[in-house]
Design a protein around this motif. Structure first.
Motif, PDB file in Angstrom:
ATOM      1  N   GLY A  48       0.795  -1.225   0.000  1.00 14.98           N
ATOM      2  CA  GLY A  48       0.000   0.000   0.000  1.00 14.98           C
ATOM      3  C   GLY A  48       0.818   1.261   0.000  1.00 14.98           C
ATOM      4  O   GLY A  48       0.285   2.338   0.206  1.00 14.98           O
ATOM      5  N   ALA A  49       2.121   1.164  -0.228  1.00 19.91           N
ATOM      6  CA  ALA A  49       2.960   2.361  -0.314  1.00 19.91           C
ATOM      7  C   ALA A  49       3.313   2.577  -1.778  1.00 19.91           C
ATOM      8  O   ALA A  49       4.446   2.367  -2.206  1.00 19.91           O
ATOM      9  CB  ALA A  49       4.215   2.203   0.541  1.00 19.91           C
ATOM     10  N   PHE A  51       3.605   5.225  -3.568  1.00 16.45           N
ATOM     11  CA  PHE A  51       4.574   6.271  -3.893  1.00 16.45           C
ATOM     12  C   PHE A  51       6.008   5.754  -3.726  1.00 16.45           C
ATOM     13  O   PHE A  51       6.869   6.012  -4.571  1.00 16.45           O
ATOM     14  CB  PHE A  51       4.333   7.486  -3.004  1.00 16.45           C
ATOM     15  N   VAL A  52       6.235   4.991  -2.646  1.00 13.45           N
ATOM     16  CA  VAL A  52       7.583   4.446  -2.440  1.00 13.45           C
ATOM     17  C   VAL A  52       7.934   3.485  -3.570  1.00 13.45           C
ATOM     18  O   VAL A  52       9.064   3.471  -4.065  1.00 13.45           O
ATOM     19  CB  VAL A  52       7.684   3.750  -1.076  1.00 13.45           C
ATOM     20  N   ILE A 117      -6.697   1.125   6.128  1.00 13.85           N
ATOM     21  CA  ILE A 117      -6.359   2.543   6.183  1.00 13.85           C
ATOM     22  C   ILE A 117      -6.763   3.184   4.872  1.00 13.85           C
ATOM     23  O   ILE A 117      -6.830   2.501   3.835  1.00 13.85           O
ATOM     24  CB  ILE A 117      -4.855   2.769   6.422  1.00 13.85           C
ATOM     25  N   LEU A 120      -2.771   5.915   0.856  1.00 17.72           N
ATOM     26  CA  LEU A 120      -1.779   6.963   1.107  1.00 17.72           C
ATOM     27  C   LEU A 120      -1.542   7.720  -0.199  1.00 17.72           C
ATOM     28  O   LEU A 120      -0.786   7.285  -1.051  1.00 17.72           O
ATOM     29  CB  LEU A 120      -0.494   6.323   1.606  1.00 17.72           C
ATOM     30  N   ARG A 124      -1.203  13.590   0.426  1.00 14.83           N
ATOM     31  CA  ARG A 124      -0.921  13.432   1.870  1.00 14.83           C
ATOM     32  C   ARG A 124       0.584  13.397   2.119  1.00 14.83           C
ATOM     33  O   ARG A 124       1.093  14.033   3.053  1.00 14.83           O
ATOM     34  CB  ARG A 124      -1.586  12.142   2.337  1.00 14.83           C
ATOM     35  N   ILE A 125       1.303  12.651   1.260  1.00 12.64           N
ATOM     36  CA  ILE A 125       2.753  12.580   1.433  1.00 12.64           C
ATOM     37  C   ILE A 125       3.378  13.958   1.282  1.00 12.64           C
ATOM     38  O   ILE A 125       4.265  14.351   2.049  1.00 12.64           O
ATOM     39  CB  ILE A 125       3.355  11.576   0.423  1.00 12.64           C
ATOM     40  N   VAL A 128       2.732  15.986   4.464  1.00 10.85           N
ATOM     41  CA  VAL A 128       3.601  15.567   5.575  1.00 10.85           C
ATOM     42  C   VAL A 128       5.045  15.998   5.322  1.00 10.85           C
ATOM     43  O   VAL A 128       5.751  16.456   6.219  1.00 10.85           O
ATOM     44  CB  VAL A 128       3.502  14.046   5.772  1.00 10.85           C
ATOM     45  N   LEU A 129       5.450  15.880   4.050  1.00 15.52           N
ATOM     46  CA  LEU A 129       6.837  16.196   3.701  1.00 15.52           C
ATOM     47  C   LEU A 129       7.147  17.668   3.941  1.00 15.52           C
ATOM     48  O   LEU A 129       8.260  18.018   4.324  1.00 15.52           O
ATOM     49  CB  LEU A 129       7.061  15.837   2.224  1.00 15.52           C
ATOM     50  N   TYR A 133       8.283  16.989   8.057  1.00 17.49           N
ATOM     51  CA  TYR A 133       9.585  16.500   7.608  1.00 17.49           C
ATOM     52  C   TYR A 133      10.310  17.542   6.763  1.00 17.49           C
ATOM     53  O   TYR A 133      11.083  17.190   5.888  1.00 17.49           O
ATOM     54  CB  TYR A 133       9.408  15.211   6.807  1.00 17.49           C
TER      55      TYR A 133
END
Lengths: 161, 103
Positions: A48-49, A51-52, A117, A120, A124-125, A128-129, A133
């Motif tokens: 489910g990641a 983007f990664v 969930i 993602l 959203r990333i 958060v980034l 972060y």
């Protein structure tokens, strides 16, 4: 995703990695490394990641693999020679794997069916980034700039005196 | 076995394959490939622990994995530049023959 696909991805990833580590010819190893990285990106999609997984594909398959192939090209006079295999490494690797496996199997599993969930999203990333972060992000930017300049300086032709 | 522990076993296997490449090959590019495999195995662990951890709403593991990928890219760029630079000086990339500093 069902278990069969999971098993296939696992086998492809590990086989690619093993081939990358043990094939005698460097160019074959570099191509097998690409297979291993694509399998790893599939694992990230599975978890489910997304983007990664995409970053993994772009950075590793797109940039790192091409960089490795170009380096093989630039140092190719040395590549044809057979590479001596050091058998002590196998012993160490198997011992480390045994230790890790023992630790994993001995640990009581904490939970958990994966909680449901919301997906993602990149939005959203990005949020958060740029909030939690933002300092790591700036540091990574600085690090990438330094690495870029450092790599250029290292491979620059030396002046003949 | 839960999915998490299966993923951890796969990640451990990937790490040990990388370790095998880094320890037992004598070609500098193979050593870099091994380091990349080990870093990728660590990334898989981060994402797996994020997904099956207690708080999958906050994407901490994903962030760490993204930063780790960026740092790995920087590392491999500098490493390969070093390999090319060493090859220019010594006409070899075999790490056993780079023994100028041996006491």
């Amino acid at each position: 995703m069902n278990n069969a696909a999971f098993l296939v991805i696992a086998i492809v990833t590990l086989a690619g990695a093993l081939a990358a580590a043990t094939l005698p010819k460097l160019i074959h190893a570099a191509l097998c490394l690409i297979v291993a990285f694509v399998g790893l990106a599939a694992f990230f999609f599975f978890l489910g990641a997304e983007f990664v997984g995409l970053v993994q594909l772009f950075v590793y398959v797109g940039a790192v693999a091409v960089l490795i192939v170009f380096t093989i090209l630039l140092t190719r006079r040395d590549v044809g020679k057979p590479d001596k295999f050091n058998w002590g490494g196998i012993v160490v690797a198997v011992a480390v794997f045994g230790g890790l496996l023992w630790a994993i199997l001995k640990t009581p599993s904490v939970a958990i069916a994966a909680a449901q969930i919301p997906p993602l999203t990149v939005k959203r990333i990005g949020e958060v980034l740029l909030t939690n972060y933002v300092w790591p992000l700036q540091c990574v930017g600085l690090l990438l700039t330094a690495a870029l300049i450092g790599a250029l300086v290292l491979v620059m032709e030396e002046k003949r005196r | 076995m839960t999915t998490l522990s299966i993923l951890l076993v796969i990640s451990a296997a990937l790490f040990c394959i990388g370790l095998l490449a880094a320890l037992s090959r004598r070609h500098a590019i193979f050593i870099l490939i091994g380091i990349e495999l080990m870093l990728a195995a660590a990334n898989l662990n981060f994402v797996a622990f994020w997904r099956f951890g207690p708080e999958p709403q906050t994407p901490t593991g994903v962030m760490v994995a993204i930063f780790s990928i960026a740092i790995a890219a920087a590392e491999v760029a500098v490493g390969l530049a070093l390999v090319i630079s060493v090859y220019r000086h010594y006409r070899t990339t075999n790490v056993d023959r780079l023994n100028q500093l041996k006491g």
